[in-house]
Design a protein around this motif. Structure first.
Motif, PDB file in Angstrom:
ATOM      1  N   UNK A  68      58.563  37.880 -20.430  1.00 14.69           N
ATOM      2  CA  UNK A  68      57.771  36.782 -20.986  1.00 14.69           C
ATOM      3  C   UNK A  68      58.674  35.729 -21.614  1.00 14.69           C
ATOM      4  N   UNK A  69      59.750  36.168 -22.261  1.00  7.44           N
ATOM      5  CA  UNK A  69      60.727  35.224 -22.828  1.00  7.44           C
ATOM      6  C   UNK A  69      61.432  34.462 -21.704  1.00  7.44           C
ATOM      7  N   UNK A  70      61.755  35.151 -20.621  1.00  7.13           N
ATOM      8  CA  UNK A  70      62.403  34.503 -19.472  1.00  7.13           C
ATOM      9  C   UNK A  70      61.476  33.464 -18.851  1.00  7.13           C
ATOM     10  N   UNK A  71      60.188  33.771 -18.804  1.00 10.23           N
ATOM     11  CA  UNK A  71      59.212  32.826 -18.249  1.00 10.23           C
ATOM     12  C   UNK A  71      59.172  31.545 -19.081  1.00 10.23           C
ATOM     13  N   UNK A  72      59.166  31.678 -20.383  1.00 13.35           N
ATOM     14  CA  UNK A  72      59.149  30.519 -21.275  1.00 13.35           C
ATOM     15  C   UNK A  72      60.437  29.710 -21.113  1.00 13.35           C
ATOM     16  N   UNK A  73      61.566  30.405 -21.025  1.00  7.77           N
ATOM     17  CA  UNK A  73      62.856  29.730 -20.851  1.00  7.77           C
ATOM     18  C   UNK A  73      62.879  28.954 -19.535  1.00  7.77           C
ATOM     19  N   UNK A  74      62.386  29.579 -18.465  1.00 11.67           N
ATOM     20  CA  UNK A  74      62.346  28.909 -17.159  1.00 11.67           C
ATOM     21  C   UNK A  74      61.440  27.682 -17.212  1.00 11.67           C
ATOM     22  N   UNK A  75      60.281  27.803 -17.850  1.00  8.04           N
ATOM     23  CA  UNK A  75      59.364  26.657 -17.984  1.00  8.04           C
ATOM     24  C   UNK A  75      60.032  25.507 -18.717  1.00  8.04           C
ATOM     25  N   UNK A  76      60.809  25.822 -19.756  1.00  3.87           N
ATOM     26  CA  UNK A  76      61.538  24.787 -20.496  1.00  3.87           C
ATOM     27  C   UNK A  76      62.576  24.093 -19.608  1.00  3.87           C
ATOM     28  N   UNK A  77      63.279  24.886 -18.799  1.00  3.78           N
ATOM     29  CA  UNK A  77      64.282  24.325 -17.896  1.00  3.78           C
ATOM     30  C   UNK A  77      63.619  23.407 -16.871  1.00  3.78           C
ATOM     31  N   UNK A  78      62.500  23.862 -16.299  1.00  2.00           N
ATOM     32  CA  UNK A  78      61.803  23.057 -15.294  1.00  2.00           C
ATOM     33  C   UNK A  78      61.244  21.769 -15.907  1.00  2.00           C
ATOM     34  N   UNK A  79      60.752  21.847 -17.123  1.00  2.84           N
ATOM     35  CA  UNK A  79      60.249  20.653 -17.808  1.00  2.84           C
ATOM     36  C   UNK A  79      61.394  19.672 -18.051  1.00  2.84           C
ATOM     37  N   UNK A  80      62.530  20.179 -18.492  1.00  3.61           N
ATOM     38  CA  UNK A  80      63.702  19.315 -18.711  1.00  3.61           C
ATOM     39  C   UNK A  80      64.117  18.645 -17.403  1.00  3.61           C
ATOM     40  N   UNK A  81      64.117  19.400 -16.314  1.00  2.00           N
ATOM     41  CA  UNK A  81      64.486  18.830 -15.007  1.00  2.00           C
ATOM     42  C   UNK A  81      63.511  17.728 -14.603  1.00  2.00           C
ATOM     43  N   UNK A  82      62.221  17.949 -14.856  1.00  2.00           N
ATOM     44  CA  UNK A  82      61.209  16.930 -14.527  1.00  2.00           C
ATOM     45  C   UNK A  82      61.439  15.668 -15.356  1.00  2.00           C
ATOM     46  N   UNK A  83      61.657  15.833 -16.639  1.00  2.00           N
ATOM     47  CA  UNK A  83      61.854  14.696 -17.546  1.00  2.00           C
ATOM     48  C   UNK A  83      63.103  13.903 -17.157  1.00  2.00           C
ATOM     49  N   UNK A  84      64.170  14.609 -16.798  1.00  2.00           N
ATOM     50  CA  UNK A  84      65.437  13.950 -16.480  1.00  2.00           C
ATOM     51  C   UNK A  84      65.566  13.586 -15.007  1.00  2.00           C
ATOM     52  N   UNK A  85      64.553  13.934 -14.205  1.00  2.00           N
ATOM     53  CA  UNK A  85      64.590  13.624 -12.787  1.00  2.00           C
ATOM     54  C   UNK A  85      65.698  14.344 -12.033  1.00  2.00           C
ATOM     55  N   UNK A  86      65.983  15.560 -12.439  1.00  2.00           N
ATOM     56  CA  UNK A  86      67.067  16.322 -11.823  1.00  2.00           C
ATOM     57  C   UNK A  86      66.528  17.388 -10.874  1.00  2.00           C
ATOM     58  N   UNK A  87      67.380  17.786  -9.945  1.00  2.00           N
ATOM     59  CA  UNK A  87      67.086  18.915  -9.057  1.00  2.00           C
ATOM     60  C   UNK A  87      67.449  20.207  -9.782  1.00  2.00           C
ATOM     61  N   UNK A  88      66.892  21.292  -9.310  1.00  2.00           N
ATOM     62  CA  UNK A  88      67.178  22.605  -9.878  1.00  2.00           C
ATOM     63  C   UNK A  88      67.920  23.422  -8.819  1.00  2.00           C
ATOM     64  N   UNK A  89      69.061  23.932  -9.172  1.00  2.00           N
ATOM     65  CA  UNK A  89      69.824  24.809  -8.274  1.00  2.00           C
ATOM     66  C   UNK A  89      69.522  26.243  -8.675  1.00  2.00           C
ATOM     67  N   UNK A  90      69.033  27.027  -7.727  1.00  2.00           N
ATOM     68  CA  UNK A  90      68.735  28.434  -8.012  1.00  2.00           C
ATOM     69  C   UNK A  90      69.429  29.316  -6.985  1.00  2.00           C
ATOM     70  N   UNK A  91      69.952  30.413  -7.472  1.00  2.00           N
ATOM     71  CA  UNK A  91      70.564  31.426  -6.627  1.00  2.00           C
ATOM     72  C   UNK A  91      70.115  32.792  -7.135  1.00  2.00           C
ATOM     73  N   UNK A  92      69.790  33.663  -6.211  1.00  2.00           N
ATOM     74  CA  UNK A  92      69.417  35.018  -6.584  1.00  2.00           C
ATOM     75  C   UNK A  92      69.826  35.966  -5.471  1.00  2.00           C
ATOM     76  N   UNK A  93      70.693  36.878  -5.807  1.00  2.00           N
ATOM     77  CA  UNK A  93      71.110  37.904  -4.865  1.00  2.00           C
ATOM     78  C   UNK A  93      70.616  39.239  -5.406  1.00  2.00           C
ATOM     79  N   UNK A  94      69.865  39.945  -4.587  1.00  2.00           N
ATOM     80  CA  UNK A  94      69.365  41.264  -4.955  1.00  2.00           C
ATOM     81  C   UNK A  94      70.338  42.296  -4.405  1.00  2.00           C
ATOM     82  N   UNK A  95      70.843  43.140  -5.267  1.00  2.00           N
ATOM     83  CA  UNK A  95      71.737  44.196  -4.828  1.00  2.00           C
ATOM     84  C   UNK A  95      70.955  45.509  -4.797  1.00  2.00           C
ATOM     85  N   UNK A  96      71.010  46.175  -3.659  1.00  2.00           N
ATOM     86  CA  UNK A  96      70.271  47.427  -3.468  1.00  2.00           C
ATOM     87  C   UNK A  96      71.287  48.532  -3.207  1.00  2.00           C
TER      88      UNK A  96
END
Length: 103
Positions: free
Chosen positions: A71-99
Motif C-alpha cells: 500500500x505504501x508502494x502504491x502511494x509512492x508510485x501514484x506520487x511519481x506518476x503525478x509528478x511526471x504528469x505535472x512536469x510533462x515527463x516520461x516514466x522509465x520502468x524496468x522489471x525483471x522477475x527472477x525465478x
C-alpha cells in the motif's frame, strides 16, 4: 509478451522474465503498475483470510506487513506518476522477475 531470458551463466533452475522495459507516459505507467500492485495486495488479503479461517490465533503477520508495504508502494508510485504528469515527463520502468527452482 513476456520473454524468457536464458544465458550460459543462468542455470536451468534459475530463469528471468523481462516483464517491463520501456518508456511510458505517466498514464500508461499507472495503467501498468497500479493493477499489478492491487493484484498483489488482493493476493495477500485472500491468503491472510484463508489462514485466519483455518487458525483464528494466527496473526498472519507476514502477510499483514506485506500488505502495508505494498500500500505504501502504491502511494509512492501514484506520487511519481503525478509528478511526471505535472512536469510533462516520461516514466522509465524496468522489471525483471527472477525465478529460481528450489527444494
Amino acid at each position: 509478451m513476456n520473454t524468457l531470458v536464458s544465458s550460459p551463466e543462468v542455470a536451468k533452475d534459475k530463469q528471468q522474465i523481462n516483464l517491463i522495459d520501456g518508456y511510458f507516459t505517466a498514464s500508461e505507467a499507472q495503467d501498468i503498475l497500479t493493477p499489478m500492485i492491487a493484484k498483489k495486495i488482493n493476493f495477500h488479503q485472500v491468503k491472510r483470510m484463508s489462514l485466519y479461517e483455518n487458525n483464528h490465533s494466527d496473526a498472519c503477520a507476514s502477510d499483514r506487513d506485506r500488505i502495508v508495504e505494498l500500500e505504501a508502494a502504491k502511494i509512492k508510485a501514484e506520487d511519481i506518476f503525478l509528478q511526471a504528469k505535472i512536469e510533462g515527463k516520461k516514466v522509465r520502468m524496468q522489471s525483471v522477475i527472477q525465478i529460481t527452482l528450489e527444494d
